[in-house]
Design an enzyme around this catalytic site. Structure first.
Site, PDB file in Angstrom:
ATOM      1  N   HIS A  99      61.771  43.182  58.859  1.00 54.89           N
ATOM      2  CA  HIS A  99      62.002  41.497  57.496  1.00 54.89           C
ATOM      3  C   HIS A  99      62.587  40.905  58.914  1.00 54.89           C
ATOM      4  O   HIS A  99      64.194  40.522  58.886  1.00 54.89           O
ATOM      5  CB  HIS A  99      62.122  41.542  56.464  1.00 54.89           C
ATOM      6  N   CYS A 159      56.766  44.391  58.136  1.00 48.05           N
ATOM      7  CA  CYS A 159      56.631  45.674  56.797  1.00 48.05           C
ATOM      8  C   CYS A 159      55.444  45.857  56.759  1.00 48.05           C
ATOM      9  O   CYS A 159      54.849  46.765  57.343  1.00 48.05           O
ATOM     10  CB  CYS A 159      57.719  44.934  56.231  1.00 48.05           C
ATOM     11  N   GLU A 217      62.837  38.004  59.468  1.00 45.14           N
ATOM     12  CA  GLU A 217      63.357  36.578  58.652  1.00 45.14           C
ATOM     13  C   GLU A 217      63.836  36.710  58.010  1.00 45.14           C
ATOM     14  O   GLU A 217      64.305  35.657  56.938  1.00 45.14           O
ATOM     15  CB  GLU A 217      61.362  36.436  58.543  1.00 45.14           C
TER      16      GLU A 217
END
Length: 251
Positions: free
Chosen positions: A198, A112, A200
């Site tokens: 993202h 990001c 994650e």
């Protein structure tokens, strides 16, 4: 035997909205550990965190040592193109030196803000997305580069961003696009892999990020993104396996 290290450049403060899942470093390490096991990497790895938002940077000379496998740049609420905040300007210079040098440095993964600041460091134009905020779980259309990298036609990734990169850095390839963002990630063989999304963030984190930014969307857009959080499979872990392949210089 020396334990190999991953340098994590933390580019934010801890956020209240993501607290149930930890900060961006916590989620990054969890993701990297999950994907390390999937990639059958048996060796132990040490994660060394540098709080660059507090002006704590690694030494470039240290990163040239064999002990570092890779560098991971987190997301952030800050603007990668800011020209007043000292650490952001310093980070762009740091990355430009590292990514344009003939000296070999570890491969770099950017998430990001990390994706955007790498592009800004390399001279690309970065700014507010005229198409507006993109959030929730978003379907990405992979081009031929992305299809080769990820072995798929599409990927669904968590997104929480209002900024975008407008052009591809010289010597790099864009690998995917979405309805609101043409450049969803950049790739340079054995050197760099970035994600506008993202990987994650699980879908619950993506939904919480969407809720905190609800005022940036029309009601119709918000409802559609919220449905996508519930209906689309989140391919973050699948996508992030390529971070390890990059660090091991397999892609």
């Amino acid at each position: 035997m020396t334990v190999k290290k991953i340098a994590i450049l933390y580019t934010d403060e801890d956020n209240e909205w993501s607290k149930p899942w930890g900060n961006f470093v916590d989620m990054a390490i969890k993701l990297l550990e999950q994907t390390r096991k999937l990639e059958c990497i048996a060796e132990d790895v040490e994660y060394e965190v540098f709080h660059v938002q507090k002006n704590v940077f690694p030494q470039l000379s240290d990163l040239q040592k064999d002990e570092y496998l890779g560098i991971y740049i987190t997301g952030s609420k800050y603007d990668s193109f800011d020209n007043e905040i000292e650490w952001i300007m310093k980070l762009r210079s740091f990355l430009n030196e590292m990514l344009t040098s003939k000296t070999e440095y570890p491969p770099v993964a950017g998430i990001c803000f990390g994706h955007q600041v790498i592009a800004a460091a390399l001279g690309s134009s970065v700014g507010r997305n005229p198409k507006g905020f993109e959030g929730g779980v978003v379907s990405l259309k992979l081009n031929s580069v992305g299809q080769k990298l990820f072995g798929a036609q599409e990927l669904n990734l968590s997104e929480v961003h209002s900024d975008c990169v407008f052009d591809v850095p010289e010597g790099y390839q864009n690998w995917a696009s979405s309805e609101k963002c043409q450049n969803q990630g950049f790739y340079r063989q054995n050197r760099v892999l970035t994600f506008q999304g993202h990987p994650e963030f699980n879908s619950d984190v993506a939904q919480k990020g969407l809720l905190k930014s609800q005022d940036k969307l029309t009601l119709e857009e918000f409802n559609r993104y919220e449905r996508q959080c519930q209906e689309l499979d989140n391919n973050g872990i699948q996508a992030a396996r390529n971070i390890w392949r990059l660090f091991l210089q397999k892609i």
